[in-house]
Design a protein around this motif. Sequence first.
Motif, PDB file in Angstrom:
ATOM      1  N   GLU A 199      48.602  40.791  49.852  1.00  0.00           N
ATOM      2  CA  GLU A 199      48.258  39.377  50.034  1.00  0.00           C
ATOM      3  C   GLU A 199      47.065  39.118  50.953  1.00  0.00           C
ATOM      4  OE1 GLU A 199      49.444  37.103  48.089  1.00  0.00           O
ATOM      5  OE2 GLU A 199      51.377  37.834  47.459  1.00  0.00           O
ATOM      6  N   THR A 200      46.368  40.161  51.380  1.00  0.00           N
ATOM      7  CA  THR A 200      45.147  39.943  52.152  1.00  0.00           C
ATOM      8  C   THR A 200      43.985  39.865  51.163  1.00  0.00           C
ATOM      9  OG1 THR A 200      44.895  42.315  52.500  1.00  0.00           O
ATOM     10  CG2 THR A 200      46.040  41.076  54.232  1.00  0.00           C
ATOM     11  N   PRO A 201      42.880  39.216  51.541  1.00  0.00           N
ATOM     12  CA  PRO A 201      41.804  38.979  50.565  1.00  0.00           C
ATOM     13  C   PRO A 201      41.277  40.235  49.873  1.00  0.00           C
ATOM     14  CG  PRO A 201      41.463  37.616  52.497  1.00  0.00           C
ATOM     15  CD  PRO A 201      42.608  38.544  52.823  1.00  0.00           C
ATOM     16  N   GLY A 202      40.917  41.271  50.634  1.00  0.00           N
ATOM     17  CA  GLY A 202      40.361  42.480  50.020  1.00  0.00           C
ATOM     18  C   GLY A 202      41.372  43.193  49.141  1.00  0.00           C
ATOM     19  N   CYS A 203      42.608  43.274  49.614  1.00  0.00           N
ATOM     20  CA  CYS A 203      43.641  43.967  48.842  1.00  0.00           C
ATOM     21  C   CYS A 203      43.989  43.208  47.569  1.00  0.00           C
ATOM     22  CB  CYS A 203      44.875  44.192  49.705  1.00  0.00           C
ATOM     23  SG  CYS A 203      44.537  45.285  51.101  1.00  0.00           S
ATOM     24  N   THR A 204      43.936  41.876  47.633  1.00  0.00           N
ATOM     25  CA  THR A 204      44.182  41.062  46.447  1.00  0.00           C
ATOM     26  C   THR A 204      43.059  41.266  45.434  1.00  0.00           C
ATOM     27  OG1 THR A 204      45.441  39.443  47.714  1.00  0.00           O
ATOM     28  CG2 THR A 204      44.509  38.703  45.612  1.00  0.00           C
ATOM     29  N   THR A 205      41.818  41.263  45.906  1.00  0.00           N
ATOM     30  CA  THR A 205      40.677  41.499  45.010  1.00  0.00           C
ATOM     31  C   THR A 205      40.820  42.845  44.310  1.00  0.00           C
ATOM     32  OG1 THR A 205      39.179  40.139  46.323  1.00  0.00           O
ATOM     33  CG2 THR A 205      38.162  41.847  44.958  1.00  0.00           C
ATOM     34  N   GLN A 206      41.123  43.883  45.072  1.00  0.00           N
ATOM     35  CA  GLN A 206      41.235  45.223  44.504  1.00  0.00           C
ATOM     36  C   GLN A 206      42.401  45.309  43.515  1.00  0.00           C
ATOM     37  OE1 GLN A 206      42.034  48.349  47.357  1.00  0.00           O
ATOM     38  NE2 GLN A 206      40.939  49.852  46.114  1.00  0.00           N
ATOM     39  N   ALA A 207      43.560  44.768  43.874  1.00  0.00           N
ATOM     40  CA  ALA A 207      44.721  44.818  42.988  1.00  0.00           C
ATOM     41  C   ALA A 207      44.444  44.073  41.685  1.00  0.00           C
ATOM     42  CB  ALA A 207      45.943  44.241  43.692  1.00  0.00           C
ATOM     43  N   CYS A 208      43.799  42.905  41.786  1.00  0.00           N
ATOM     44  CA  CYS A 208      43.487  42.134  40.577  1.00  0.00           C
ATOM     45  C   CYS A 208      42.458  42.852  39.710  1.00  0.00           C
ATOM     46  CB  CYS A 208      43.038  40.724  40.955  1.00  0.00           C
ATOM     47  SG  CYS A 208      44.391  39.714  41.623  1.00  0.00           S
ATOM     48  N   ASP A 209      41.516  43.564  40.323  1.00  0.00           N
ATOM     49  CA  ASP A 209      40.563  44.370  39.548  1.00  0.00           C
ATOM     50  C   ASP A 209      41.294  45.471  38.778  1.00  0.00           C
ATOM     51  OD1 ASP A 209      38.389  42.855  40.319  1.00  0.00           O
ATOM     52  OD2 ASP A 209      37.571  44.368  41.694  1.00  0.00           O
ATOM     53  N   PHE A 210      42.252  46.141  39.435  1.00  0.00           N
ATOM     54  CA  PHE A 210      43.034  47.159  38.718  1.00  0.00           C
ATOM     55  C   PHE A 210      43.847  46.498  37.605  1.00  0.00           C
ATOM     56  CE2 PHE A 210      42.414  50.250  42.261  1.00  0.00           C
ATOM     57  CZ  PHE A 210      42.044  51.337  41.485  1.00  0.00           C
ATOM     58  N   ARG A 211      44.478  45.358  37.896  1.00  0.00           N
ATOM     59  CA  ARG A 211      45.258  44.632  36.883  1.00  0.00           C
ATOM     60  C   ARG A 211      44.383  44.311  35.665  1.00  0.00           C
ATOM     61  NH1 ARG A 211      45.894  38.882  38.652  1.00  0.00           N
ATOM     62  NH2 ARG A 211      43.774  38.938  37.836  1.00  0.00           N
ATOM     63  N   ASP A 212      43.189  43.794  35.923  1.00  0.00           N
ATOM     64  CA  ASP A 212      42.305  43.376  34.839  1.00  0.00           C
ATOM     65  C   ASP A 212      41.733  44.556  34.061  1.00  0.00           C
ATOM     66  OD1 ASP A 212      42.882  40.825  35.738  1.00  0.00           O
ATOM     67  OD2 ASP A 212      40.940  40.538  36.718  1.00  0.00           O
ATOM     68  N   SER A 213      41.748  45.737  34.633  1.00  0.00           N
ATOM     69  CA  SER A 213      41.230  46.942  33.972  1.00  0.00           C
ATOM     70  C   SER A 213      42.341  47.853  33.457  1.00  0.00           C
ATOM     71  CB  SER A 213      40.364  47.744  34.952  1.00  0.00           C
ATOM     72  OG  SER A 213      39.248  47.002  35.353  1.00  0.00           O
ATOM     73  N   LEU A 214      43.596  47.450  33.652  1.00  0.00           N
ATOM     74  CA  LEU A 214      44.718  48.335  33.345  1.00  0.00           C
ATOM     75  C   LEU A 214      44.761  48.753  31.879  1.00  0.00           C
ATOM     76  CD1 LEU A 214      47.016  49.747  34.823  1.00  0.00           C
ATOM     77  CD2 LEU A 214      48.499  47.868  34.124  1.00  0.00           C
ATOM     78  N   ASP A 215      44.490  47.837  30.967  1.00  0.00           N
ATOM     79  CA  ASP A 215      44.518  48.202  29.549  1.00  0.00           C
ATOM     80  C   ASP A 215      43.489  49.283  29.236  1.00  0.00           C
ATOM     81  OD1 ASP A 215      46.574  46.436  29.039  1.00  0.00           O
ATOM     82  OD2 ASP A 215      45.277  44.885  28.189  1.00  0.00           O
ATOM     83  N   ARG A 216      42.315  49.172  29.847  1.00  0.00           N
ATOM     84  CA  ARG A 216      41.277  50.192  29.606  1.00  0.00           C
ATOM     85  C   ARG A 216      41.675  51.527  30.230  1.00  0.00           C
ATOM     86  NH1 ARG A 216      35.895  47.650  31.499  1.00  0.00           N
ATOM     87  NH2 ARG A 216      37.284  46.664  32.960  1.00  0.00           N
ATOM     88  N   PHE A 217      42.265  51.498  31.426  1.00  0.00           N
ATOM     89  CA  PHE A 217      42.752  52.748  32.026  1.00  0.00           C
ATOM     90  C   PHE A 217      43.845  53.364  31.153  1.00  0.00           C
ATOM     91  CE2 PHE A 217      40.942  51.401  36.211  1.00  0.00           C
ATOM     92  CZ  PHE A 217      40.308  52.591  36.533  1.00  0.00           C
TER      93      PHE A 217
END
Length: 157
Positions: free
Chosen positions: A43-61
């Motif tokens: 729930e901190t800004p940087g960790c949220t950004t990183q987690a959402c980037d992984f979420r948004d790229s999960l299908d490609r991974f």
Amino acid sequence: MAARLEPGQQAPDFTLPDASGRPVSLSDLRGRRVVVYFYPKAETPGCTTQACDFRDSLDRFAAEGFAVLGISPDGPEALAKFTENQSLTFPLLSDADHAVAEAYGAWGEKKNYGRTYEGVIRSTVVVDPDGAVELAQYNVKATGHVAKLRRDLGLEG
């Protein structure tokens, strides 16, 4: 500070509880490539950004045969809230005593605003299908890390 992992080394196995308290083991994912990323706090800004980037790229991974695991010292309740609030679709694991972060070289001295303390060093380790380290990155930036990781792995951005 624990020694950082290098490509070719065996990745330390671990079993940690996920957001619902169920145990997840690295060894259960043998046969797949696994992105294990360490982040300081849900729930901190940087960790949220990183987690959402992984979420948004999960299908490609996933299409490339990868599983993604996020690890922080947060307890399962905090991870459950983070997962729900950000609609995360990959496991977040609780390393409350930071033993796994230490084993991966992702725990150590940090400096912030003139203060020195021990904490999670934002890091990503890619484990190959046989359990060996394929790639280890330390002190990564939250923003843009997932795209850089995909490039470093020879995947499209």
